[in-house]
Scaffold this motif. Structure first.
Motif, PDB file in Angstrom:
ATOM      1  N   PHE A 173      43.789  37.726  44.405  1.00 28.34           N
ATOM      2  CA  PHE A 173      42.352  37.486  44.446  1.00 28.34           C
ATOM      3  C   PHE A 173      41.963  36.112  43.905  1.00 28.34           C
ATOM      4  CE2 PHE A 173      42.437  42.107  44.941  1.00 28.34           C
ATOM      5  CZ  PHE A 173      41.622  42.214  46.061  1.00 28.34           C
ATOM      6  N   GLU A 174      42.805  35.519  43.088  1.00 30.29           N
ATOM      7  CA  GLU A 174      42.563  34.130  42.700  1.00 30.29           C
ATOM      8  C   GLU A 174      42.705  33.220  43.913  1.00 30.29           C
ATOM      9  OE1 GLU A 174      45.405  33.446  39.617  1.00 30.29           O
ATOM     10  OE2 GLU A 174      43.972  33.849  38.004  1.00 30.29           O
ATOM     11  N   THR A 175      43.652  33.572  44.778  1.00 29.37           N
ATOM     12  CA  THR A 175      43.948  32.750  45.949  1.00 29.37           C
ATOM     13  C   THR A 175      43.001  33.021  47.103  1.00 29.37           C
ATOM     14  OG1 THR A 175      46.297  32.772  45.339  1.00 29.37           O
ATOM     15  CG2 THR A 175      45.769  32.115  47.589  1.00 29.37           C
ATOM     16  N   MET A 176      42.595  34.288  47.251  1.00 25.71           N
ATOM     17  CA  MET A 176      41.892  34.721  48.461  1.00 25.71           C
ATOM     18  C   MET A 176      40.470  35.204  48.192  1.00 25.71           C
ATOM     19  SD  MET A 176      44.204  34.289  50.812  1.00 25.71           S
ATOM     20  CE  MET A 176      43.418  35.175  52.145  1.00 25.71           C
ATOM     21  N   LYS A 177      39.861  34.778  47.104  1.00 27.79           N
ATOM     22  CA  LYS A 177      38.577  35.368  46.737  1.00 27.79           C
ATOM     23  C   LYS A 177      37.464  35.078  47.732  1.00 27.79           C
ATOM     24  CE  LYS A 177      37.859  31.613  43.435  1.00 27.79           C
ATOM     25  NZ  LYS A 177      37.681  31.285  42.003  1.00 27.79           N
ATOM     26  N   ASP A 178      37.463  33.896  48.375  1.00 28.21           N
ATOM     27  CA  ASP A 178      36.457  33.561  49.381  1.00 28.21           C
ATOM     28  C   ASP A 178      35.077  34.058  48.967  1.00 28.21           C
ATOM     29  OD1 ASP A 178      38.124  32.143  51.059  1.00 28.21           O
ATOM     30  OD2 ASP A 178      38.747  33.893  52.182  1.00 28.21           O
TER      31      ASP A 178
END
Length: 278
Positions: free
Chosen positions: A177-182
């Motif tokens: 979720f750090e990478t893909m939080k959008d």
């Protein structure tokens, strides 16, 4: 808004379909919306499914304005169509969960809500770890919902290439979720012992719901369905969470304290509404 210059006053269905990346039914909604705004004139004689129009006349010859479906057709005064991504997994050699029933109930409650057309539900089944990255890239949801098994050590369980259990660690979920939080606002992990995951997620996502112990099938289904119904009526995240717990009590399910709503520092879930009421 997408502005398209053209050389004609009339546009056939095929021309519209090739110029705009929308489904036929979304095109139909777009045409109806623009007609209501007085931007176009629609000829309806002999219209056939999936359209209810025959051709479209441009108000100003040579130019027509289209509003993309996610930005305008389902968006009134700043409201866009939110996406809910449901990730489910029930690996081999694990207790059978009623995941299909959970998705069915969620879908039913959303359809019965006031702003049902403002919610798009996307379901992914038997997910493997890389499927999660793929789905987040494709869908870019506001809500991510996992339904399936969780371990007593706080891992969520997906499947590997053979269909066997594949645990995902707390550290991996946080990194995900750090990478893909959008534009993700809420993560709901409808699995046993998932509070640990929720604690990590709220470091980067506004709201996360996890389970502080094991949870039964009926409790999980009842909570989730009521939660999304409340979202579909324009309720806040906090109100939706409370409605989920209340629905369990009304059904005589004594697990209302199992779901927990966690929030990022400085966030007030009572002020978060993904759908603004009219």
């Amino acid at each position: 808004m997408v502005e398209t210059d053209i050389e004609r006053d009339y546009i056939s269905n095929d021309f519209i379909e090739t110029k705009i990346d929308l489904t036929p039914y979304e095109i139909n909604d777009a045409i109806n919306y623009l007609e209501g705004q007085g931007a176009i004139e629609v000829l309806r004689a002999c219209g056939t499914a999936p359209y209810d129009f025959l051709s479209v006349r441009i108000e100003t010859p040579g130019r027509i304005l289209y509003h993309h479906i996610k930005d305008k057709i389902y968006k009134k005064e700043g409201q866009h169509k939110i996406k809910v991504l449901i990730l489910s997994a029930n690996p081999l050699d694990t207790p059978k969960l009623r995941l299909d029933e959970e998705v069915r109930e969620i879908t039913s409650k959303i359809r019965a809500s006031k702003f049902r057309d403002s919610i798009e539900l996307v379901s992914e089944w038997a997910v493997r770890p890389d499927d999660i990255l793929q789905a987040l890239n494709e869908v870019r949801p506001e809500i991510v919902h996992f339904c399936g098994h969780g371990s007593s050590s706080g891992e969520i369980i997906v499947v590997d290439s053979t269909g066997s259990p594949k645990p995902i660690s707390n550290e991996a979920i946080r990194s995900l979720f750090e990478t893909m939080k959008d534009n993700i606002k809420i993560v709901l992990i409808n699995a046993c012992y998932s509070r640990t995951q929720a604690e990590s997620i709220v470091n980067v996502i506004d709201c996360a719901i996890g389970m502080n112990t094991s949870i039964g099938d009926l409790a999980a289904i009842t909570f989730a369905a009521a939660f999304y119904r409340a979202i579909g009526f324009g309720r806040s995240v906090q109100e939706a969470f409370y409605q989920g717990r209340t629905a369990m009590l009304l059904e005589g399910i004594s697990e209302e304290n199992t779901p927990e709503l966690l929030v990022k520092s400085g966030i007030d879930p009572a002020q978060i509404r993904l759908i603004e009421g009219e």
